[in-house]
Every structure is written in C-alpha cells, then in structure tokens.
Design an enzyme around this catalytic site. Structure first.
Site, PDB file in Angstrom:
ATOM      1  CB  CYS A  55      28.261 -19.877  28.609  1.00  0.00           C
ATOM      2  SG  CYS A  55      27.262 -18.927  27.515  1.00  0.00           S
TER       3      CYS A  55
HETATM    4  N1  SAJ Z   1      24.735 -29.423  32.988  1.00  0.00           N
HETATM    5  C1  SAJ Z   1      24.937 -30.552  33.769  1.00  0.00           C
HETATM    6  N2  SAJ Z   1      24.424 -30.579  35.032  1.00  0.00           N
HETATM    7  C2  SAJ Z   1      23.721 -29.516  35.545  1.00  0.00           C
HETATM    8  C3  SAJ Z   1      23.542 -28.366  34.737  1.00  0.00           C
HETATM    9  C4  SAJ Z   1      24.052 -28.345  33.463  1.00  0.00           C
HETATM   10  O1  SAJ Z   1      25.557 -31.519  33.331  1.00  0.00           O
HETATM   11  O2  SAJ Z   1      23.274 -29.603  36.684  1.00  0.00           O
HETATM   12  C5  SAJ Z   1      25.313 -29.379  31.650  1.00  0.00           C
HETATM   13  C6  SAJ Z   1      24.281 -29.139  30.562  1.00  0.00           C
HETATM   14  O3  SAJ Z   1      23.768 -30.353  30.082  1.00  0.00           O
HETATM   15  C7  SAJ Z   1      25.106 -28.421  29.496  1.00  0.00           C
HETATM   16  C8  SAJ Z   1      26.129 -27.637  30.308  1.00  0.00           C
HETATM   17  O4  SAJ Z   1      26.179 -28.268  31.594  1.00  0.00           O
HETATM   18  O5  SAJ Z   1      25.760 -29.347  28.669  1.00  0.00           O
HETATM   19  C9  SAJ Z   1      25.780 -26.160  30.478  1.00  0.00           C
HETATM   20  O6  SAJ Z   1      24.466 -26.139  30.939  1.00  0.00           O
HETATM   21  P1  SAJ Z   1      23.769 -24.785  31.484  1.00  0.00           P
HETATM   22  O7  SAJ Z   1      22.470 -25.159  32.129  1.00  0.00           O
HETATM   23  O8  SAJ Z   1      24.728 -24.008  32.286  1.00  0.00           O
HETATM   24  O9  SAJ Z   1      23.342 -24.044  30.150  1.00  0.00           O
HETATM   25  P2  SAJ Z   1      24.083 -22.950  29.323  1.00  0.00           P
HETATM   26  O10 SAJ Z   1      25.421 -23.345  28.876  1.00  0.00           O
HETATM   27  O11 SAJ Z   1      23.108 -22.540  28.291  1.00  0.00           O
HETATM   28  O12 SAJ Z   1      24.303 -21.790  30.373  1.00  0.00           O
HETATM   29  C10 SAJ Z   1      23.578 -20.604  30.266  1.00  0.00           C
HETATM   30  C11 SAJ Z   1      24.441 -19.592  30.946  1.00  0.00           C
HETATM   31  N3  SAJ Z   1      23.965 -18.279  30.619  1.00  0.00           N
HETATM   32  C12 SAJ Z   1      24.894 -17.339  30.315  1.00  0.00           C
HETATM   33  O13 SAJ Z   1      26.076 -17.551  30.326  1.00  0.00           O
HETATM   34  C13 SAJ Z   1      24.381 -16.011  29.992  1.00  0.00           C
HETATM   35  C14 SAJ Z   1      24.405 -19.799  32.440  1.00  0.00           C
HETATM   36  O14 SAJ Z   1      25.003 -18.664  33.102  1.00  0.00           O
HETATM   37  C15 SAJ Z   1      23.013 -19.945  32.943  1.00  0.00           C
HETATM   38  O15 SAJ Z   1      23.036 -20.147  34.350  1.00  0.00           O
HETATM   39  C16 SAJ Z   1      22.401 -21.157  32.273  1.00  0.00           C
HETATM   40  O16 SAJ Z   1      22.320 -20.817  30.878  1.00  0.00           O
HETATM   41  C17 SAJ Z   1      21.014 -21.441  32.807  1.00  0.00           C
HETATM   42  O17 SAJ Z   1      20.795 -21.163  34.001  1.00  0.00           O
HETATM   43  O18 SAJ Z   1      20.227 -22.012  32.046  1.00  0.00           O
END
Ligand code: SAJ
Length: 438
Positions: A275
């Site tokens: 995403c």
């Molecule tokens: N990440 C960082 N630093 C952060 C947060 C994330 O480096 O502070 C990295 C993670 O390690 C990962 C990537 O970014 O590699 C994405 O992380 P994410 O927490 O956004 O997880 P996702 O990709 O599973 O995002 C999903 C998304 N859900 C949908 O699109 C429906 C996002 O909108 C959500 O906010 C997120 O999950 C969530 O909150 O867990």
C-alpha cells in the site's frame, strides 16, 4: 417500482445477491461480513486454489477464521467460483482486485480492466457496482463507467449504480477490522452514493457517504500518502541527525511527548508493503498527466527508496571500525518481512539491503521465522535454522525487521556487532558499544 426502488428493497430485506470479485485480503473479509449479515454472497476469483479452499470450508486469509468460512459455506450463504457468468444473477458487486505498479513505476490497472471487462458481459439494470481497489482519482468514472454503463445502454444513477469505496484492511490488525472500520463510499451520482451506502450499511458498522467517487478515491490516497510522506520525513530526520551527531531515536521520543499536534513515526530501512510505497505513486502519476509535479510524494519516495543503501553504509562503517572490509565479511540479516510479525515480503526493503550487501561482496545470510526462503532477482537464500548458532559467527548482524519473537538480550550477548535499523534493542532498553543505530 423503479429499478432503484427494487434494488434498495432487496438490499434492505437481504434478498439481494452479492458478488465479490477478487478473494484476497480485502475480498474474502468483505464476503464473510456480508454473508454473516444475512446476504447471499458468491465470491468470484480466477484462482481455482482460492475457490477450492473456500468451497471446502477453509480460509487462505489470516484474518478470516476457517470456522467462519465453513459455517457460511455450509449454511449456503457463501459460495465461491471461478465462473464469472454467475454475475448475471447478482444484484450488487464489489471489485476487490490488486492495483500494483508496473516495473516502470506506472500504475498497473490490468486487474481492474480484466474484472471490469468480465463484469461488463453480465451487468444488467438494477445492479450496483462498487470498486474497492486503490487507484487514481477518476478511475471509476473514466474507466469503469463507459465499459459498464455506456456500452450497455444503462443509465448510471437511474437503472445502474456505480461507486468507489476504498479498502482499509490492515492485515493482522485485531482492533480495526472490516466490520468496524468506517467505510467511505462515493458514487458517480448522489443516487449512486445512496444506493452503495445502503448496501454497505447492511453489514458495516459505519458508512461515510461522500459526494463523488473522486472524493472517495482521493481520500484513500491522502490516507496512505500521509503515511508515506511522514515516514520519508522521519527517515530524513535520521539522515540529518547522523550528520549532526544527534540520536534521532531520542529526538523522536522527546517530540512524541507532545500530547497534541504530533504523530510518531520511526525511521527504518525503507518502505515496504503493498500500500504505502505504491498508492501515492498512483496519485503522482495522475498529476503528471495533468502537468503537475507532486513534489512531496516524489521527494519522500526518493528518500524512502534511498534508505536500504544508507543501511548498507552503516554496516560498512561499523565493520570498518573493527578493521573489517565489508567485502568477505559475514553479515546476518534479521527479519525480512516488510513489517514485524507478518509473512508478507511485498516491496520489503530487506530485499534491497540483501541485494546491495551481496553486490559489495559481503557473505550474506538471513533469518526470519515467518519466511523460510527468499527468491529475488538473481539470487535466492534460505533462512538460517539455528539463529543463535548463526549470530556469533556473523561479523555483523543487521536488524531489518524487528519481529517480536526475537530474544534481543540473547542476540545482543552473542553478536560481535549489530546494526539496528529499527531501534529494537533501544526499545527494549538494551544499549551497547556493539550496536549502531540509524
Ligand atoms: N514504516 C516505517 N516507519 C513508520 C511506520 C511504518 O518505516 O513509522 C514502514 C514499515 O516498516 C513498512 C512500511 O513503512 O515497511 C508500511 O508500514 P505501515 O505501518 O504503513 O503498514 P502497511 O503497509 O501494512 O499499511 C497498512 C495500511 N492500510 C491500508 O492501506 C488499508 C495503512 O493505511 C495503515 O495505516 C497501516 O496498515 C497501519 O496503520 O498499520
């Protein structure tokens, strides 16, 4: 009664037949939620393995218990098939197919186009169609509407209803699920919004109607662009703090004590997942076609995609400090999934970190309890099986994904050197001269 009135009545009395196109991490949870609400649901997916799994009362999606699928299939409220012709008898269709990027970085709408073309063979008066796949603003009106309505002599908003409703599924999350996460719904016309919202209200706790499909498409892109840009910001903070000789983790923890007007993000080895690294590029691609450069998105993407290389320089510097060249050194990567405690590799920065280490001649191994093997580009690796045997043998251990199952005390004790890209050790209150953090 008009087609609209007939459809609304079927949706409200649950005699409406629902079709879900695409039975992945979005489609299957949506299918079981509608079926549990009392509607008759048929899932359609070209992947016969998914269909067979569901038909035998099992589940291939971690968030959907097999028991729930089994109960719904046995009750006849949920079926699955590879046969798109069932759509001729369906009243309400939700399209939940992938929207990846091509190798060129452009949107790949092939899944949406295939699903739409198949659906167009069976679309009929009195049908409502909702697109859930994340895409650029305008897709529903510019791509789906002509194929589903105009070519079929249907009049959108009168005898055919078309809307967009962004998926908000976060695999593995228990607090916010398909049924209780607020659901934005925007139609091609106000009537389309109303009909789609009436449908979704039958099963979801909160539906948020908006005035158009474009508003709904853009809301989703704002949600995920917000995350991508803030992660890019905090990654650049890490680069700046490194130059300044300031501990970025301490800076972030201090800033996070602000009880308002701040939201904590943490630096990392890059941006993974299906995403966050991808959805914003759908927006910047669309705006480029309108001669506008989405500078925040492009800059954040540049910083985030540069993080794997930054991690490798940290490894090189750490080894250099102990008189070891990166070339020929044994480097053990801990955690390769794109985020902790899942088995999803999509866009994982660990793949770039490993590739770059191998390019520089390091002898690379990895461990991930959720991912037994890696096949990527020109190389493949299998996870080491005996982690605590591998840790002391490595010249440097790199924590890329901080799975919660790791015994960080034992790893710190046994390792010669650690580059911790997630502050996994600091978060556990463990500090040592052996550890380098971003
Ligand atoms: N990440 C960082 N630093 C952060 C947060 C994330 O480096 O502070 C990295 C993670 O390690 C990962 C990537 O970014 O590699 C994405 O992380 P994410 O927490 O956004 O997880 P996702 O990709 O599973 O995002 C999903 C998304 N859900 C949908 O699109 C429906 C996002 O909108 C959500 O906010 C997120 O999950 C969530 O909150 O867990």
């Amino acid at each position: 009664m008009s087609e609209q009135e007939i459809l609304l009545q079927k949706l409200r009395d649950h005699s409406a037949r629902v079709g879900i196109l695409g039975l992945g991490y979005v489609g299957l949870p949506l299918a079981v939620v509608f079926a549990d609400a009392g509607l008759s649901v048929i899932g359609i997916d070209p992947d016969s393995r998914k269909v067979e799994t569901i038909q035998r009362g099992d589940s291939h999606i971690q968030d959907v218990p097999a028991e729930q699928v089994n109960r719904l299939v046995k009750s006849g409220r949920l079926q699955a098939t590879t046969d798109f012709s069932v759509l001729k008898d369906v009243d309400a269709v939700s399209i939940c197919v992938p929207t990846p990027l091509r190798k060129t970085g452009d949107p790949d709408l092939s899944f949406i186009l295939n699903a739409t073309e198949k659906l167009a063979e069976y679309v009929h008066p009195g049908m409502v169609v909702v697109l859930e796949s994340t895409t650029y603003p305008g897709t529903t009106r510019e791509i789906l509407l002509p194929k589903l309505a105009h070519d079929k002599g249907l009049v959108v908003g009168e005898n055919f209803f078309l809307a967009f409703s962004p998926e908000r599924v976060d695999p593995g999350r228990r607090d916010w699920t398909t049924i209780n996460t607020p659901k934005v719904v925007g139609g091609i016309t106000q009537t389309c919004s109303d009909v789609a919202a009436t449908w979704y209200c039958q099963a979801l706790e909160r539906v948020v109607p908006v005035s158009s499909a474009e508003v709904a498409e853009m809301a989703k892109l704002l949600e995920n662009t917000f995350r991508m840009i803030n992660i890019g910001l905090v990654n650049e903070m890490a680069l700046m703090c490194d130059k300044l000789g300031v501990d970025v983790w301490e800076v972030i923890d201090a800033a996070a004590t602000k009880p308002f007007g701040f939201m904590k993000f943490t630096p990392g080895p890059g941006l993974g997942g299906h995403c966050i690294p991808i959805d914003p590029l759908y927006l910047s691609w669309k705006l480029r076609a309108l001669n506008y450069t989405a500078r925040f998105i492009e800059l954040a993407s540049e910083i985030n995609t540069g993080m794997p290389r930054y991690v490798v320089t940290k490894v090189q510097d750490a080894l250099n400090e102990v008189g070891k060249p990166l070339k020929g050194s044994r480097v053990l990567v801990l955690g390769v999934a794109y985020k902790p405690d899942i088995d999803d590799l999509r866009e994982s920065p660990a793949l770039d970190v490993i590739g770059l280490l191998k390019q520089k001649g390091a002898v690379v191994s990895y461990h991930d309890p959720h991912i037994p093997t890696l096949n990527h580009d020109s190389w493949s690796l299998s996870s080491v099986t005996d982690l605590m045997d591998a840790v002391p043998q490595a010249d440097c251990v790199v924590i890329v994904t901080n799975h919660s199952t790791y015994d960080y005390s034992a790893i710190l004790e046994a390792a010669q050197l650690i580059v911790d890209t997630r502050n996994a050790l600091g978060s556990a209150g463990k500090y040592s001269h052996k550890v380098t953090r971003l």
